[in-house]
Design an enzyme around this catalytic site. Structure first.
Site, mmCIF file in Angstrom:
data_model
loop_
_atom_site.group_PDB
_atom_site.id
_atom_site.type_symbol
_atom_site.label_atom_id
_atom_site.label_comp_id
_atom_site.label_asym_id
_atom_site.label_seq_id
_atom_site.Cartn_x
_atom_site.Cartn_y
_atom_site.Cartn_z
ATOM 1 N N TYR A 38 0.827 -1.211 0.000
ATOM 2 C CA TYR A 38 0.000 0.000 0.000
ATOM 3 C C TYR A 38 0.858 1.257 0.000
ATOM 4 O O TYR A 38 2.082 1.194 0.188
ATOM 5 C CB TYR A 38 -0.952 0.002 1.203
ATOM 6 C CG TYR A 38 -0.307 0.350 2.527
ATOM 7 C CD1 TYR A 38 0.535 -0.552 3.171
ATOM 8 C CD2 TYR A 38 -0.510 1.591 3.135
ATOM 9 C CE1 TYR A 38 1.135 -0.235 4.384
ATOM 10 C CE2 TYR A 38 0.081 1.914 4.344
ATOM 11 C CZ TYR A 38 0.901 1.002 4.960
ATOM 12 O OH TYR A 38 1.500 1.321 6.150
ATOM 13 N N LYS A 151 6.475 -1.888 1.881
ATOM 14 C CA LYS A 151 5.280 -1.302 2.507
ATOM 15 C C LYS A 151 4.112 -2.286 2.376
ATOM 16 O O LYS A 151 3.172 -2.095 1.601
ATOM 17 C CB LYS A 151 4.963 0.073 1.896
ATOM 18 C CG LYS A 151 4.175 0.965 2.851
ATOM 19 C CD LYS A 151 4.242 2.409 2.434
ATOM 20 C CE LYS A 151 3.215 3.296 3.126
ATOM 21 N NZ LYS A 151 3.305 3.376 4.571
ATOM 22 N N GLU A 184 12.464 2.702 14.190
ATOM 23 C CA GLU A 184 11.643 3.834 13.755
ATOM 24 C C GLU A 184 10.406 3.836 14.642
ATOM 25 O O GLU A 184 10.451 3.302 15.747
ATOM 26 C CB GLU A 184 11.300 3.702 12.262
ATOM 27 C CG GLU A 184 10.633 2.390 11.896
ATOM 28 C CD GLU A 184 10.317 2.251 10.412
ATOM 29 O OE1 GLU A 184 10.183 3.249 9.712
ATOM 30 O OE2 GLU A 184 10.173 1.087 9.961
ATOM 31 N N LEU A 208 11.131 1.267 7.044
ATOM 32 C CA LEU A 208 10.501 1.694 5.793
ATOM 33 C C LEU A 208 11.267 2.904 5.236
ATOM 34 O O LEU A 208 11.599 3.811 6.004
ATOM 35 C CB LEU A 208 9.048 2.106 6.054
ATOM 36 C CG LEU A 208 8.298 2.496 4.795
ATOM 37 C CD1 LEU A 208 7.814 1.251 4.067
ATOM 38 C CD2 LEU A 208 7.128 3.417 5.103
HETATM 39 N N1 PLP Z 1 7.754 4.150 8.938
HETATM 40 C C1 PLP Z 1 6.657 3.382 8.960
HETATM 41 C C2 PLP Z 1 6.739 2.043 9.610
HETATM 42 C C3 PLP Z 1 5.452 3.820 8.379
HETATM 43 O O1 PLP Z 1 4.374 3.041 8.392
HETATM 44 C C4 PLP Z 1 5.417 5.114 7.798
HETATM 45 C C5 PLP Z 1 4.206 5.622 7.166
HETATM 46 O O2 PLP Z 1 3.229 4.953 7.014
HETATM 47 C C6 PLP Z 1 6.577 5.888 7.817
HETATM 48 C C7 PLP Z 1 7.744 5.382 8.382
HETATM 49 C C8 PLP Z 1 6.599 7.260 7.212
HETATM 50 O O3 PLP Z 1 6.664 7.159 5.825
HETATM 51 P P1 PLP Z 1 6.195 8.351 4.895
HETATM 52 O O4 PLP Z 1 7.018 9.530 5.247
HETATM 53 O O5 PLP Z 1 6.470 7.833 3.534
HETATM 54 O O6 PLP Z 1 4.745 8.556 5.163
#
Ligand code: PLP
Length: 301
Positions: A38, A151, A184, A208
């Site tokens: 997603y 993701k 994270e 991620l």
């Molecule tokens: N890390 C994780 C585990 C996430 O689920 C998300 C966003 O859904 C992020 C980091 C932040 O990613 P982004 O800046 O692309 O929204």
């Protein structure tokens, strides 16, 4: 079609309608295995932010899981049509691709097309005040799998951590692996400032590759803020000068309390504030670009 703010508009395999009436088969592999990927994109005054980066990450996730071929140009036109039909100008777009519908068996089904889902929902940005004054987080064990760089819609480790944060009255959970490595947050990237140096976990399968993280690192380089992509350990976390998280929906959010104790002096720190403000400026500049800059350029994938 224009829908009330509280309603969600869905597009399932190209068919647009109210989310509460949209259906997918119980044999959808996303439903039975979590076999899907997603993206979440933020729409601000009608503009899809960082769309080229989101398309790149979506394509990467599809390839990493050997998902069936998806026509990304068609998907893009469906995203635009669903957004237009919703009438929303401030919204989030949830985009999901699963390995299709097939009798339940773990290995990939043969000749099965992907199922696609787009959800458009009004997004009121209820975190603006927290970006000013900062928010609290808890620490939580990182219970996720070994490919957090994909993701995937399998989010149970993040769901449990986010629920623990919510019960503690916090915005997020900072995830710590069994070996003491801070990765994270449940649904955001994490940054710290230690002795004037910006620190974040390097890109590897444990985190991620956040889109906002990527932009913030570019802004830090522009601002001349020294940066080290090296994971923090849990014992270092308690002594950081500044802490903040980044995500598509939260943007750059200062973290001023960790497990009930102040981070630094308990106020958003100077490095955090300069990156938060630089990100706001970046968004304004991005919004001035022509709408065609959102277009999917096959050469970029
Ligand atoms: N890390 C994780 C585990 C996430 O689920 C998300 C966003 O859904 C992020 C980091 C932040 O990613 P982004 O800046 O692309 O929204």
């Amino acid at each position: 079609m224009s829908i009330p703010p509280g309603k969600i508009l869905a597009c399932v395999n190209g068919v647009i309608g109210p989310a509460e009436h949209a259906t997918v088969s119980v044999l959808d592999r996303g439903h039975v295995f979590g076999d899907g990927i997603y993206e979440v994109v933020r729409v601000d005054k009608g503009r899809l932010h960082g769309m080229d980066r989101h398309w790149r990450r979506l394509d990467r996730s599809l390839r990493a899981l050997q998902m069936p071929a998806v026509d990304l140009n068609l998907l893009r036109s469906q995203v635009e049509a669903t957004l237009a039909a919703s009438g929303h100008t401030d919204a989030t777009i949830y985009l999901q691709v699963t390995r299709g519908t097939a009798p339940r068996a773990h290995a990939f089904p043969a000749d099965t097309p992907a199922n696609t889902l787009i959800l458009v929902q009004h997004f009121p940005d209820d975190k603006a005040h927290l970006r000013e004054k900062g928010a609290g987080v808890i620490t939580h064990p990182d219970l996720r799998w070994a490919r957090c760089d994909i993701k995937s819609i399998n989010l149970l480790g993040s769901v449990l951590a986010a629920e623990a944060a919510k019960r503690a009255g916090c915005v997020e959970a900072v995830l710590i692996r069994e070996d003491g490595v801070v990765t994270e947050c449940a649904h955001s990237s994490l940054f710290a400032v230690v002795d004037g140096v910006l620190r974040t976990h390097p890109l590897d399968p444990r985190i991620l590759p956040g889109i906002t993280r990527e932009i913030v690192l570019e802004l830090a380089a522009d601002l001349g803020i020294p940066c080290r992509q090296k994971a923090l350990r849990s014992d270092e976390l308690r002594g950081v000068d500044e802490l903040f998280l980044t995500s598509t929906t939260s943007r750059v959010l200062p973290l001023v309390e960790l497990d009930g104790k102040p981070v630094g002096n308990g106020k958003p720190g100077p490095v955090t504030c300069s990156l938060r403000d630089a990100f706001t400026a970046w968004e304004k500049a991005d919004a001035l670009k022509t709408p065609s800059s959102n277009a999917l350029n096959a050469g970029e994938l």
